[in-house]
Design a protein around this motif. Structure first.
Motif, PDB file in Angstrom:
ATOM      1  N   ARG A  31       5.358   0.531  13.746  1.00  0.00           N
ATOM      2  CA  ARG A  31       4.676   1.940  14.261  1.00  0.00           C
ATOM      3  C   ARG A  31       5.454   3.115  13.410  1.00  0.00           C
ATOM      4  NH1 ARG A  31       4.301   1.706  20.576  1.00  0.00           N
ATOM      5  NH2 ARG A  31       2.855  -0.112  20.798  1.00  0.00           N
ATOM      6  N   PHE A  32       6.545   2.909  12.948  1.00  0.00           N
ATOM      7  CA  PHE A  32       7.086   4.096  12.359  1.00  0.00           C
ATOM      8  C   PHE A  32       6.488   4.058  10.734  1.00  0.00           C
ATOM      9  CE2 PHE A  32      11.262   6.215  10.601  1.00  0.00           C
ATOM     10  CZ  PHE A  32      10.665   7.702  10.985  1.00  0.00           C
ATOM     11  N   SER A  33       6.300   2.755  10.064  1.00  0.00           N
ATOM     12  CA  SER A  33       5.658   2.859   8.903  1.00  0.00           C
ATOM     13  C   SER A  33       4.018   3.520   8.938  1.00  0.00           C
ATOM     14  CB  SER A  33       5.624   1.468   8.198  1.00  0.00           C
ATOM     15  OG  SER A  33       4.976   0.543   8.986  1.00  0.00           O
ATOM     16  N   LYS A  34       3.445   3.048   9.854  1.00  0.00           N
ATOM     17  CA  LYS A  34       2.262   3.745  10.380  1.00  0.00           C
ATOM     18  C   LYS A  34       2.405   5.154  10.561  1.00  0.00           C
ATOM     19  CE  LYS A  34      -1.878   3.123  13.123  1.00  0.00           C
ATOM     20  NZ  LYS A  34      -2.755   2.212  14.003  1.00  0.00           N
ATOM     21  N   ALA A  35       3.007   5.741  11.370  1.00  0.00           N
ATOM     22  CA  ALA A  35       3.306   7.069  11.261  1.00  0.00           C
ATOM     23  C   ALA A  35       3.703   7.883  10.203  1.00  0.00           C
ATOM     24  CB  ALA A  35       4.379   7.493  12.401  1.00  0.00           C
ATOM     25  N   LEU A  36       4.455   7.401   9.362  1.00  0.00           N
ATOM     26  CA  LEU A  36       4.471   7.835   7.850  1.00  0.00           C
ATOM     27  C   LEU A  36       3.535   7.486   6.991  1.00  0.00           C
ATOM     28  CD1 LEU A  36       8.314   6.957   7.411  1.00  0.00           C
ATOM     29  CD2 LEU A  36       7.575   9.148   8.111  1.00  0.00           C
ATOM     30  N   GLY A  37       2.529   6.873   7.209  1.00  0.00           N
ATOM     31  CA  GLY A  37       1.704   6.557   6.424  1.00  0.00           C
ATOM     32  C   GLY A  37       2.110   5.639   5.143  1.00  0.00           C
ATOM     33  N   VAL A  38       3.129   4.806   5.283  1.00  0.00           N
ATOM     34  CA  VAL A  38       3.705   3.910   4.314  1.00  0.00           C
ATOM     35  C   VAL A  38       3.490   2.566   4.852  1.00  0.00           C
ATOM     36  CG1 VAL A  38       5.075   5.747   3.370  1.00  0.00           C
ATOM     37  CG2 VAL A  38       5.994   4.059   5.058  1.00  0.00           C
ATOM     38  N   GLN A  39       3.427   1.616   3.415  1.00  0.00           N
ATOM     39  CA  GLN A  39       3.350   0.228   3.976  1.00  0.00           C
ATOM     40  C   GLN A  39       4.992  -0.171   4.230  1.00  0.00           C
ATOM     41  OE1 GLN A  39       0.912  -2.042   3.460  1.00  0.00           O
ATOM     42  NE2 GLN A  39      -0.366   0.063   3.073  1.00  0.00           N
ATOM     43  N   VAL A  40       5.128  -1.287   5.096  1.00  0.00           N
ATOM     44  CA  VAL A  40       6.356  -1.525   5.453  1.00  0.00           C
ATOM     45  C   VAL A  40       7.222  -1.780   4.200  1.00  0.00           C
ATOM     46  CG1 VAL A  40       7.674  -3.321   6.975  1.00  0.00           C
ATOM     47  CG2 VAL A  40       5.404  -2.462   7.654  1.00  0.00           C
TER      48      VAL A  40
END
Length: 128
Positions: A31-40
């Motif tokens: 969820r955090f990677s999605k919020a930041l707009g970055v890949q895991v």
């Protein structure tokens, strides 16, 4: 960094709650990677852990590094007026005082406290 109306604690709290791993007390790397707009894989670089380590959200090292990033983003949000603007700043705006590195680059290198100090200086009237 452009100054704006201060973000309220409800907005910050909602952002942090949106990152919770379902039915756990942990921050979800996915969820955090999605919020930041970055890949895991990029989140792994930001946190300084191997990408496979992110599969274990209960890892204290993972949680500690994610909390550091949240601290920086929420501190930036108090200056920019929104979480979205703070995330954009975190990822993209070079900081002249730190060799024009972004906050994300500095945090990835273990300098989150320096970024937080920079944000405190801005909040107290220093020029950015």
């Amino acid at each position: 960094m452009a100054y704006a109306e201060k973000v309220d604690t409800v907005t910050v709290s909602g952002f942090v709650q949106s990152l919770q791993e379902p039915r756990t007390p942990y921050i979800s790397p996915k969820r955090f990677s999605k919020a930041l707009g970055v890949q895991v894989a990029n989140l792994a670089q930001l946190t300084g852990v191997h990408r496979n380590t992110l599969r274990n959200p209960s890892s204290e090292r993972v949680q500690g590094r994610l909390r550091e990033i949240i601290k920086v983003i929420t501190a930036a949000a108090t200056l920019t007026g929104s979480i979205d603007k703070a995330i954009y700043w975190f990822r993209n705006e070079p900081i002249g005082d730190y060799d024009h590195k972004t906050a994300a680059e500095l945090v990835a290198q273990g300098h989150s406290e320096a970024v937080l100090a920079y944000l405190r200086d801005l909040e107290n009237g220093a020029r950015g």
